[in-house]
Design an enzyme around this catalytic site. Structure first.
Site, short mmCIF file in Angstrom:
data_model
loop_
_atom_site.label_atom_id
_atom_site.label_comp_id
_atom_site.label_asym_id
_atom_site.label_seq_id
_atom_site.Cartn_x
_atom_site.Cartn_y
_atom_site.Cartn_z
N HIS A 243 0.83 -1.21 0.00
CA HIS A 243 0.00 0.00 0.00
C HIS A 243 0.86 1.25 0.00
CE1 HIS A 243 0.60 1.72 4.05
NE2 HIS A 243 0.74 0.47 4.47
N CYS A 244 0.30 2.34 -0.51
CA CYS A 244 0.85 3.67 -0.32
C CYS A 244 -0.26 4.49 0.31
CB CYS A 244 1.36 4.26 -1.63
SG CYS A 244 0.13 4.34 -2.95
N ASN A 245 -0.26 5.79 0.12
CA ASN A 245 -1.31 6.59 0.75
C ASN A 245 -2.67 6.34 0.10
OD1 ASN A 245 -2.77 8.43 2.20
ND2 ASN A 245 -1.46 10.19 1.76
#
Length: 237
Positions: free
Chosen positions: A119-121
């Site tokens: 995941h990222c933001n």
């Protein structure tokens, strides 16, 4: 993790993905399974312990811009194994340099039967680029097919232009590594012996040229022999 052999029809089916999924806007706040053992989503999905447990997550790749480190961070280090990468979400950021570490982490987790969330933001550009690289090399497909594979499971992804360029570049890189790995070792040994023989021949020629120059140089310093005096020779007055 070893890459399995797939037929063209199997690859086509894998790229297309499940055809019965109706994408809803709110699904961008959830995580989706891309391939068995690998999920992709936004940071908000990693904040829910119940969500992570429901997906049987064991490992998490947390990718964030350094400016986001205060909020986008490992939340449950006592429950999951984390890999945290500080990566800028801009077109100049070098992803190829950072990808091998992420790939090794994912490969190790899946090979042990784990479930990995990347995941990222927002789960839109940055983390999807890493996942596209992973499935590209895993299935040994081109970058466009890999992008479609991921998009067909998480419809909202959209890597920025710089990341798309690096996906194209990484395709050439991984294909070169595959070609080197597939090259028969016997051929490599023959090529190495031939190269060593050629180098020995060149070295022998160099030594011969050196000896020849030394002989020519020494001959240049030897004065010509003096003419011999013949007392019986005719003298001209």
């Amino acid at each position: 993790m070893q890459t399995a052999a797939y037929t063209d029809d199997q690859i086509k089916t894998i790229i297309q993905g499940p055809g019965d999924v109706e994408w809803r806007y709110e699904m961008r706040r959830e995580c989706q399974e891309i391939i068995p053992g690998l999920l992709l989503g936004p940071f908000v999905a990693s904040k829910s312990l119940d969500t992570l447990r429901n997906h049987h997550i064991t490992h998490i790749v947390c990718i964030r811009d350094a400016k986001e480190a205060f909020s986008v961070r490992p939340r449950f280090p006592e429950h999951f194994t984390y890999l945290t990468l500080d990566v800028e979400d801009n077109e100049e950021q070098n992803l190829i340099r950072l990808f091998p570490g992420a790939k090794a982490f994912i490969d190790s987790a899946i090979s042990q039967g784990g479930q990995v969330l990347v995941h990222c933001n927002g789960g839109i550009s940055l983390s999807p680029a890493f996942v596209v690289m992973f499935v590209m090399q895993h299935f040994q497909i081109n970058w466009e097919d890999a992008l479609h594979l991921v998009q067909n499971r998480r419809y909202c992804i959209s890597p920025n232009g710089g990341f798309l360029t690096q996906l194209k570049e990484y395709e050439a890189i991984y294909k070169a590594s595959v070609a080197v790995a597939a090259y028969p070792r016997s051929n490599m040994a023959v090529s190495r012996r031939k190269r060593e023989d050629d180098e020995e021949d060149e070295a022998e020629l160099d030594r011969y040229d050196d000896r020849k120059r030394q002989v020519m140089s020494s001959d240049a310093h030897v004065p010509p022999p003096a003419p011999m005096y013949d007392p019986d020779a005719m003298q001209i007055c």
